[in-house]
Design an enzyme around this catalytic site. Structure first.
Site, PDB file in Angstrom:
ATOM      1  N   CYS A 193     -25.558  52.349   9.360  1.00 41.69           N
ATOM      2  CA  CYS A 193     -26.429  52.029  10.491  1.00 41.69           C
ATOM      3  C   CYS A 193     -27.163  50.708  10.284  1.00 41.69           C
ATOM      4  O   CYS A 193     -27.080  50.067   9.248  1.00 41.69           O
ATOM      5  CB  CYS A 193     -27.436  53.154  10.698  1.00 41.69           C
ATOM      6  N   HIS A 233     -27.984  43.359   9.839  1.00 43.66           N
ATOM      7  CA  HIS A 233     -27.927  42.038   9.198  1.00 43.66           C
ATOM      8  C   HIS A 233     -28.628  41.008  10.078  1.00 43.66           C
ATOM      9  O   HIS A 233     -29.402  40.188   9.593  1.00 43.66           O
ATOM     10  CB  HIS A 233     -26.472  41.587   8.975  1.00 43.66           C
ATOM     11  N   ALA A 274     -29.434  50.441   7.292  1.00 39.01           N
ATOM     12  CA  ALA A 274     -28.677  50.217   6.057  1.00 39.01           C
ATOM     13  C   ALA A 274     -28.306  48.741   5.925  1.00 39.01           C
ATOM     14  O   ALA A 274     -28.348  48.170   4.835  1.00 39.01           O
ATOM     15  CB  ALA A 274     -27.429  51.085   6.028  1.00 39.01           C
ATOM     16  N   ARG A 297     -27.017  50.200  -3.687  1.00 36.28           N
ATOM     17  CA  ARG A 297     -26.135  49.058  -3.566  1.00 36.28           C
ATOM     18  C   ARG A 297     -26.277  48.272  -4.854  1.00 36.28           C
ATOM     19  O   ARG A 297     -27.375  48.085  -5.351  1.00 36.28           O
ATOM     20  CB  ARG A 297     -26.523  48.208  -2.358  1.00 36.28           C
TER      21      ARG A 297
END
Lengths: 458, 545
Positions: free
Chosen positions: B64, B198, B67, B98
């Site tokens: 999503c 992003h 994230a 991550r």
């Protein structure tokens, strides 16, 4: 230093959680649903939740975890997720053909107030749910409880959606194992079989999340409790439920709605915990305990007697989930270890009370916190160091910074394996656990001992 | 070891495509059919449907917006306290999952990446609003840690109940004076994949941090590296190479990064874009506002690394740098080639499929080709059409409702800091030599004819692909790993690298060749059947012979 900014001085925080010792309800619901045969868990919300829950479970088990999602976008968040769920139900039955879809909500669908009862009912009435197939659900908003309560809610939903009271008694005993590993569930089944008690275990993730590599992939592995078996839970002789937090709700529902008498005991970790479990199963099943089990018990007693000096008085810090911590603290106290800091992220004052009771005979007051976090846990350790930390993977940062050995236990364990294959429950599980604990303690001793007193024999 | 017999040759890609969608309800099949393309490389590759909604109920590889924002872009920044405003789950799952490595070894360096900060919203916060709790949480973070910056991330319910996280951030920033506080409206439901996150992350970093520090940073040739997240130490290897060439890296967005790097990034002379998908718009904005031109680079693959270094040197037009870059390449390549040559007899002709990210599925094809492997199919999890078709597709992309929800920021030249790095004539002269600014060739142009390009692959289609082609290796993420391996086919994670790496640069290429050799030739894949399962006939011998 990995956690270089953690000060020793403890400042009370009211708003900021740092390094949580819990996560959210839906992942527990997803794990529970995987213990039903032919069941596809479904996350009703935006797709990130499902991705995160699958990733965490996959990392913990090193096994495939399949689950679908309603994939909300902004539109669904405004107009409601009914259309998304209806479409998902149709797609899931067409493409994957599961026996059961187990829907759990997320904070998104709960906040907008989607009524799952109504949406699923409508899907059934409009023929989106094929004959003989099932859609069940649990409400698991992430702003309530923790992964543990989410697990409990889904287990209750699994039982209450299927259990039937009509028909003849099944003769089985229901076991609601709580949030245990697949290996633990396997061990419980082995013990019940040695006892000669036919059981139905709800949920049962053995064979699902520790499956073999054979060159075949199947979305629905062989394991898991079947719908037929679930229906019969309402006609069982009795229910033995392990752990107040994870299993009591489902057990009490069966007791109240289906008149299946329930016994709720703590998880069978260690000698005394396993004794209570075997005894409860003996009474529920109306059987005598076989010699083979007494033999296993004796082996554990023998081990404790032989190695007692290495456990005696050692200080332990534990962090994890309430049912597991209560039973584990009890196990450690039973071998004369000293649990001094115990934190769970899951709220509930009963936890603190129960831990105090268990530790009371040792004559000191431990630090206990329900609804705490690992930042506080770390600070307690800084102020009063321990010999060993018992907790999940995230403890490795504290372990390295403070140079204290870590024994991995609980959820999630992302950086080691074994939990999916080897049990912690039962006498055998107790032996395995103590073997690992002893190994950790003696490895440290071998590292730290001066050469002049370096021993070959322990 | 001889190359295996290739079943794929017998398969008609159009037929495969039909099989992939055959089981879907009609509407789903139609949509998926336009996201599955049989490749036809050329100047104008075929059109693919991308960056569209995930189909509810279809087991997806996607994550999503939150994230993408908190995990991917802000995850690797070590000295910002990242507070997730929401119930506990989102913060918990993005806590160290991550593999962003960071070097915080400097004296007094801050590193908050190992911490997870959350407001852990409870039911009453959802009912009565969470702003007060957020404000108190920011205050507590400030009191305990005194960081130079605090960032706030919105989760799904925060957007729904209408907490004004930006107002809270502004208030706290003004109150502290010595701590920058800013917020991200990255609720999980925004957009159709992590790609939306992003955008949200980059826009806010650009708005609130870039250009904050004017104190000059030194270096003869200064660059920023955009879209490199230091998974498995990739950025460390790239930094090593740049350093060796005498190129100064001012900022990496955002691998191994610090607040100061972002804040001084506007001083660089060139922006180099690695992951085009996650950050190309930041490169555009840096050019508009500060006059920094950008080029596309790729440090995945030995040849790609050499090519990218030459391109950077060419940009600066300094013979000294050009010579130094050639020296470095000459020094580094022989070892890389030696390993590739050693590995190739065992990898030549083997096949791979790649379904990851928004550029990795493209970049990693180079490494496979360097050891003689063939790509059968590839696709992205969260790409847009330009990532497949190339940047020239941009004007043809229609903006849909889901993309419109993602903020686009208007940028104009900064009156004080705008400084064109090259004159128009200089740029034109470079372009006349074949030098390309702000360009990106999509994945399709670099894949063979008749290979399959699939957007937003899902588990059902992955299963069919594997059964049909039996590739020698499949590249995807952790959610896909063990399902693929149950088939007896190794899965290489290209998001987390299976805890290996680095795979970027020259040393990274060596690591990758060895890793792929290990994976496709591991003996374990021969153990799937027990001897008695392979030869199940009953057999007996005579007692008396």
């Amino acid at each position: 230093m990995l956690l270089r900014h953690t000060p020793q001085e403890i400042i009370e925080r009211k708003a900021l959680t740092i390094n949580p010792a819990k996560t959210c309800q839906p992942i527990g619901a997803m794990y529970a649903a995987l213990g039903v045969h032919g069941c596809l868990p479904h996350s009703h919300g935006s797709q990130g939740c499902c991705a995160y829950h699958r990733s965490t479970l996959v990392r913990h088990y090193k096994e495939p975890v399949s689950a679908a999602t309603s994939s909300f976008t902004e539109g669904a968040s405004v107009f409601g997720g009914g259309a998304n769920l209806t479409q998902a139900i149709e797609n899931i039955f067409t493409v994957y053909d599961p026996e059961v879809i187990a829907v759990h909500t997320t904070c998104l669908s709960e906040t907008i107030g989607d009524d799952l009862n109504q949406i699923i009912d409508k899907a059934k009435k409009s023929g989106k749910v094929p004959e003989g197939k099932n859609v069940i659900f649990a409400n698991t908003p992430s702003y309530v409880g923790s992964h543990v309560t989410g697990f409990s809610s889904m287990v209750k939903s699994i039982v209450s959606s299927f259990a039937k009271t009509d028909g003849s008694p099944s003769g089985n005993v229901n076991i609601i194992p709580g949030w245990l590993e697949p290996s633990d569930m396997e061990e419980i089944k082995r013990l019940a079989s040695l006892m000669g008690v036919p059981i139905t275990m709800v949920p049962d993730t053995s064979g699902v999340l520790n499956a073999p590599l054979t060159g075949q992939f199947t979305l629905f592995p062989k394991g898991g409790v079947t719908v037929e078996e679930l229906q019969a839970t309402g006609r069982a002789k009795a229910t033995v439920a392990l752990g107040e937090w994870c299993s009591a709700e489902a057990a009490r529902w069966l007791d109240a709605q289906c008149k299946v008498p329930c016994t709720i005991i703590e998880m069978p970790y260690g000698l005394l915990g396993t004794d209570r479990f075997i005894d409860a199963l003996r009474v529920a099943g109306g059987v005598a305990v076989p010699e083979s089990i007494e033999f296993e018990r004796g082996q554990l007693v023998d081990f404790i007697a032989d190695m007692h000096q290495y456990f005696y008085g050692k200080k332990v810090a534990l962090v994890g989930d309430p049912d597991q911590l209560i039973a584990m603290t009890d196990f450690l106290v039973s071998i004369d270890m000293h649990p001094v800091h115990i934190v769970t992220g899951t709220p509930g004052s009963r936890f603190e009370k129960r831990i105090q009771e268990i530790v009371a005979p040792l004559g000191y007051t431990p630090n206990v916190r329900a609804g705490g976090d690992m930042f506080l846990f770390h600070q307690w350790i800084k102020n009063d160091p321990v010999d060993v930390i018992i907790g999940n993977t995230y403890c490795k940062y504290i372990s390295r910074d403070e140079d204290i050995p870590l024994l991995r236990f609980g959820f999630p364990i992302l950086d080691r394996v074994g939990h999916q294959y080897f049990p912690t429950v039962g006498y055998k599980g107790g032996l395995l656990f103590l073997t690992r604990l002893l190994d950790v303690l003696l490895t440290r001793k071998d590292r730290d001992e001066p050469e002049s007193s370096f021993e070959l024999v322990y | 070891m001889s190359a295996p017999v290739k079943k794929f040759k017998a398969l008609d890609p159009e037929e495969v495509k039909k099989q992939l969608v055959s089981r879907y309800p009609a509407k789903v099949a139609r949509k998926r059919a336009s996201q599955i393309v049989v490749n036809e490389p050329g100047d104008v590759p075929p059109e693919i449907l991308a960056n569209v909604r995930t189909i509810p109920g279809i087991i997806t590889m996607r994550g999503c917006s939150y994230a993408g924002c908190k995990g991917v872009i802000l995850g690797p920044t070590r000295d910002i306290v990242n507070i997730t405003h929401g119930p506990i789950g989102c913060g918990f799952y993005s806590w160290l999952t991550r593999r962003n490595q960071t070097d915080a070894s400097a004296e007094g360096a801050e590193n908050y990446m190992t911490y997870c900060f959350s407001t852990d919203m409870q039911e009453q916060d959802i009912v009565f609003g969470g702003e007060k709790k957020l404000e108190a949480a920011i205050q507590e973070a400030y009191d305990i840690f005194h960081p130079k910056a605090i960032a706030v991330f919105a989760t799904c319910p925060v957007g729904l109940i209408g907490d004004d996280i930006h107002a809270v951030a502004r208030r706290m920033k003004a109150k502290f004076g010595d701590c920058n506080v800013f917020a991200f409206s990255c609720e999980g439901y925004k957009g159709v994949s992590q790609s939306a996150g992003h955008h949200i992350a980059n826009n806010q970093i650009f708005t609130h941090v870039v250009g904050e520090i004017d104190e000059p940073r030194k270096g003869k040739y200064t660059i920023n590296l955009l879209g490199e997240y230091n998974i498995g130490g990739d950025a460390f290897e790239i930094e090593r190479i740049l350093d060796k060439c005498g190129i100064t890296l001012l900022a990496t967005f955002s691998g191994n990064s610090t607040y100061e790097q972002f804040a001084t990034a506007h001083q660089a002379d060139l922006d180099c874009v690695m992951c085009h998908r996650s950050i190309n718009y930041v490169a555009d904005m840096l050019e508009e506002k500060y006059g920094i031109p950008w080029i596309k680079v790729n440090f995945i693959g030995a040849q790609a690394t050499a090519k990218s270094l030459r391109k950077i040197a060419e940009y600066f037009q300094d013979p000294e740098l050009l010579a130094r870059v050639e020296e470095v390449i000459a020094e580094e390549l022989p070892e890389v080639e030696a390993v590739a040559n050693a590995v190739r007899p065992r990898t030549q002709g083997k096949t791979a499929m790649l379904f990851v990210g928004g550029s990795r599925a493209h970049h990693y094809q180079e490494l496979f080709k360097e050891i003689g492997m063939k790509i059968l199919a590839a696709g992205y999890e969260f790409a847009h059409r330009d990532d497949y078709e190339g940047r020239q597709a941009l004007p043809r992309i229609k903006v849909d409702a889901d993309s419109r929800n993602i903020e686009e920021i208007e940028v104009t030249a900064d009156p004080k800091r705008y400084r064109p790095r090259k004159t128009e004539e200089q740029q034109a002269a470079l372009e006349a030599q074949g030098f390309t600014f702000k360009d990106y060739t999509g994945m399709m142009a670099e894949m063979e004819k008749d290979t399959l390009v699939i957007d937003d692959l899902n588990q059902f289609e992955a299963d069919r692909l594997i059964e049909l082609y039996r590739p020698d290796i499949f590249c995807a993420g952790i959610k896909e790993k063990y399902a693929v391996q149950k088939y007896g086919i190794p899965l290489k994670q290209l998001h987390s690298y299976d805890y290996g790496g680095p795979y970027a640069g020259f040393r990274g290429a060596i690591n990758f060749y060895k890793e792929i050799d290990r994976m496709v030739n591991s003996r374990v894949w021969t153990y799937l059947k027990a001897p008695w399962q392979q030869n199940p006939e009953l057999s007996a011998t005579y007692v008396h012979q």
